[in-house]
Design an enzyme around this catalytic site. Sequence first.
Site, short mmCIF file in Angstrom:
data_model
loop_
_atom_site.label_atom_id
_atom_site.label_comp_id
_atom_site.label_asym_id
_atom_site.label_seq_id
_atom_site.Cartn_x
_atom_site.Cartn_y
_atom_site.Cartn_z
N SER A 8 -2.68 -2.18 9.65
CA SER A 8 -4.07 -2.46 10.02
C SER A 8 -4.17 -3.90 10.50
CB SER A 8 -5.02 -2.25 8.84
OG SER A 8 -4.81 -3.22 7.84
N CYS A 9 -5.12 -4.15 11.40
CA CYS A 9 -5.36 -5.51 11.90
C CYS A 9 -6.87 -5.74 11.93
CB CYS A 9 -4.76 -5.70 13.29
SG CYS A 9 -5.52 -4.70 14.59
N PRO A 10 -7.32 -6.99 12.07
CA PRO A 10 -8.76 -7.27 11.99
C PRO A 10 -9.62 -6.46 12.94
CG PRO A 10 -7.55 -9.31 11.79
CD PRO A 10 -6.54 -8.25 12.11
N THR A 16 -2.58 -2.72 15.21
CA THR A 16 -2.45 -1.64 14.23
C THR A 16 -1.45 -0.59 14.71
OG1 THR A 16 -4.72 -1.96 13.47
CG2 THR A 16 -3.71 0.18 13.02
#
Length: 503
Positions: A8-10, A16
């Site tokens: 996951s990424c921001p 992601t």
Amino acid sequence: MKFVAVSSCPTGIAHTYMAAEALEQAGAAAGHQVVVETQGAAGSTPIDPAVIADADGVIYAADLEVKDKDRFAGKPFVDVGVKKAVHDPNAVVAAAVAAVESARAAGVPTGPVAPAAPVTKVDTNAGAGTRIRQWLMTGVSYMIPFVAAGGILIALGFMLAGVAWPGGEGAVEVTKIPLADLVAGFDPLSLQHWSAVLFQTGALAFGFLVPVLSGFIAYAIADRPGLVPGFVGGAASVAVGAGFLGGLVTGFLAGGVALWISRWKVAKGVRGVMPVVVVPLLSSLVVGVVMLVLIGKPIASAMTSLTDWLTGLSGANAILLGALLGAMMGFDLGGPVNKVAYTFAVTGLSVQGLADDATQFKIMAAVMAAGMVAPLAMALATVVRKNLFTHSEQENGKAAWLLGASFISEGAIPFAAADPWRVIVSSVVGSSAAGAVSMALGAGVRAPHGGIWVLPLMSTFWAFVVAIVVGTVITAGLVIALKSMRPSPVVAAEQRADAALAA
């Protein structure tokens, strides 16, 4: 070995899915099986519990807190950021193997403890600057979908209004139709009413921009106790005209106050009402008084000055701003510097009543054009001079065409990871040129995302295309020139192997 992983990424978009693909390929190359659950903007499909039970270990390649982390409790694990998985997946897989072997040798399996699911992964041991960036990026990551949806709907509404009203007055007339009139007497056969519906829906989405930013900054700082004062502070910021700057201030203020109050030592009988009554009540009161009475007016004046400055930009000043924002977009390809430039651009879109040629829309076009350059240039370079790139990079180049065209800068990350200084230098120069050309030629767009897919929503769209072409050609040419000076030993080794096989 068998591993399960979560990425996951921001923003939940490019990193992601790139991390997931990289881990799967690195695991297969090392003889292991890696099943990845992507917790991205499009949601996630949970890994089959039977697969989790059969796994030897777990890999967390996440910048946000992993959802339902207790599913993996008891498994040996490694916990890295999403960029580590994108840039060096082989090392991540090797670390996971080492963790499993260490746990087996000790005879005691270790696993993560499921926390109370904070919104973002904030390293409490990091320095103040890092934590501030992580808090800010949390707010931005939740704000971007509202901006994207609202901005594109508003742009579609204006485009439709240009057809519905003759004489080019649609952009003004569509804003004059009250929402109450649409609700009371919507005419499904009226193009004017449909354009107004699109505009009003987008405006409603945009109305959440500052409260969401403020609320989730506060949430990242104080967890759930920060949500109410954060949203209240953001709404107060909008009410007094403090806008985006006010939302930043209230987000950090609300998070700090809520965190402080939630840590008060109180009697047992009061603890139950602290999170649902005391903390939101007192923190909202503090934030509301501070914003409405003390700092709202000066911040609103600062926002007005910023808007006036942007509106008054022209000539060399506008071109220099486009070049600077373009360089920032090309510097870290989706990282913090890139996001600062993007956030600066999208907040300008929230100012209502601007003409299509307003500087804010030109800034958004310059940022979008610059953000598309790096992946498109890498794709072009792999076609023009294939022999300068590895087989893997040539395959990544094929995907980079679509990623770049869709305004996903992260499509160039595999190239930057393999050859940082040459790719980043080239990207900064070409992206800066694209931003400057876009501003000089007057391209403008109300939509905050979409790349070539929102070309119909642009004013002077040909200028946008020219800017992308110029930036792409410059970046690709620089990359080819720099790589030609000193060819990669990895590429040379692959070419010798290919020649041997052919012989």
